[in-house]
Design a protein around this motif. Sequence first.
Motif, PDB file in Angstrom:
ATOM      1  N   PHE A 105      41.391  65.770 -51.196  1.00  0.00           N
ATOM      2  CA  PHE A 105      41.971  66.252 -52.436  1.00  0.00           C
ATOM      3  C   PHE A 105      43.112  67.193 -52.065  1.00  0.00           C
ATOM      4  O   PHE A 105      42.966  68.022 -51.172  1.00  0.00           O
ATOM      5  CB  PHE A 105      40.916  66.983 -53.269  1.00  0.00           C
ATOM      6  N   PHE A 106      44.255  67.079 -52.753  1.00  0.00           N
ATOM      7  CA  PHE A 106      45.420  67.878 -52.375  1.00  0.00           C
ATOM      8  C   PHE A 106      46.224  68.303 -53.589  1.00  0.00           C
ATOM      9  O   PHE A 106      46.179  67.660 -54.644  1.00  0.00           O
ATOM     10  CB  PHE A 106      46.317  67.105 -51.403  1.00  0.00           C
ATOM     11  N   ILE A 107      46.959  69.414 -53.416  1.00  0.00           N
ATOM     12  CA  ILE A 107      47.952  69.870 -54.389  1.00  0.00           C
ATOM     13  C   ILE A 107      49.182  70.293 -53.590  1.00  0.00           C
ATOM     14  O   ILE A 107      49.060  70.747 -52.452  1.00  0.00           O
ATOM     15  CB  ILE A 107      47.450  71.027 -55.276  1.00  0.00           C
ATOM     16  N   GLU A 108      50.358  70.118 -54.188  1.00  0.00           N
ATOM     17  CA  GLU A 108      51.604  70.438 -53.501  1.00  0.00           C
ATOM     18  C   GLU A 108      52.638  70.994 -54.467  1.00  0.00           C
ATOM     19  O   GLU A 108      52.731  70.540 -55.608  1.00  0.00           O
ATOM     20  CB  GLU A 108      52.226  69.196 -52.860  1.00  0.00           C
ATOM     21  N   ALA A 109      53.420  71.932 -53.978  1.00  0.00           N
ATOM     22  CA  ALA A 109      54.646  72.391 -54.651  1.00  0.00           C
ATOM     23  C   ALA A 109      55.802  71.868 -53.814  1.00  0.00           C
ATOM     24  O   ALA A 109      55.765  71.931 -52.583  1.00  0.00           O
ATOM     25  CB  ALA A 109      54.682  73.908 -54.729  1.00  0.00           C
ATOM     26  N   GLN A 110      56.822  71.336 -54.491  1.00  0.00           N
ATOM     27  CA  GLN A 110      57.922  70.680 -53.778  1.00  0.00           C
ATOM     28  C   GLN A 110      59.269  71.110 -54.351  1.00  0.00           C
ATOM     29  O   GLN A 110      59.811  70.452 -55.227  1.00  0.00           O
ATOM     30  CB  GLN A 110      57.781  69.160 -53.901  1.00  0.00           C
TER      31      GLN A 110
END
Length: 133
Positions: A105-110
């Motif tokens: 499971f992952f979350i990212e700011a880009q």
Amino acid sequence: MKFVTVFVSIILSLLIIFTPKANAAPEVGLMVGSDSGINVKMNEYKFGVGFDDFSFTLDKTFNFKDHPHFYWGVGGKIADKKNDDIKLGARAVFGAHTKVERFTFFIEAQPTLYLIDDVKVELEAIGGVRYHF
């Protein structure tokens, strides 16, 4: 449609050239957010296909040594907007992930710097899950 053919050819060529020789199993899953679509990770490389604006992303990620659940990276994005505008961007990736059995499971700011037509910075974000094969 010519854009799609050329871009897919470039991405496949880059993946063949830069794919590491390690035998890590690929991770394939779904992402939602700024780009909703398919997300694939193999070793430290991530590839995404977004279906909202039909976009392709390619990132190289690096884990923080003291914090194994956090990572950063650099990459690029190309998107084909609905009004036939093509957007090309350079981006940074900051994320967190955790593995539960065969799922990540992952979350990212880009933050992305778009370079064609209108130069601007947009903060994008995604979250999702990938399955380990």
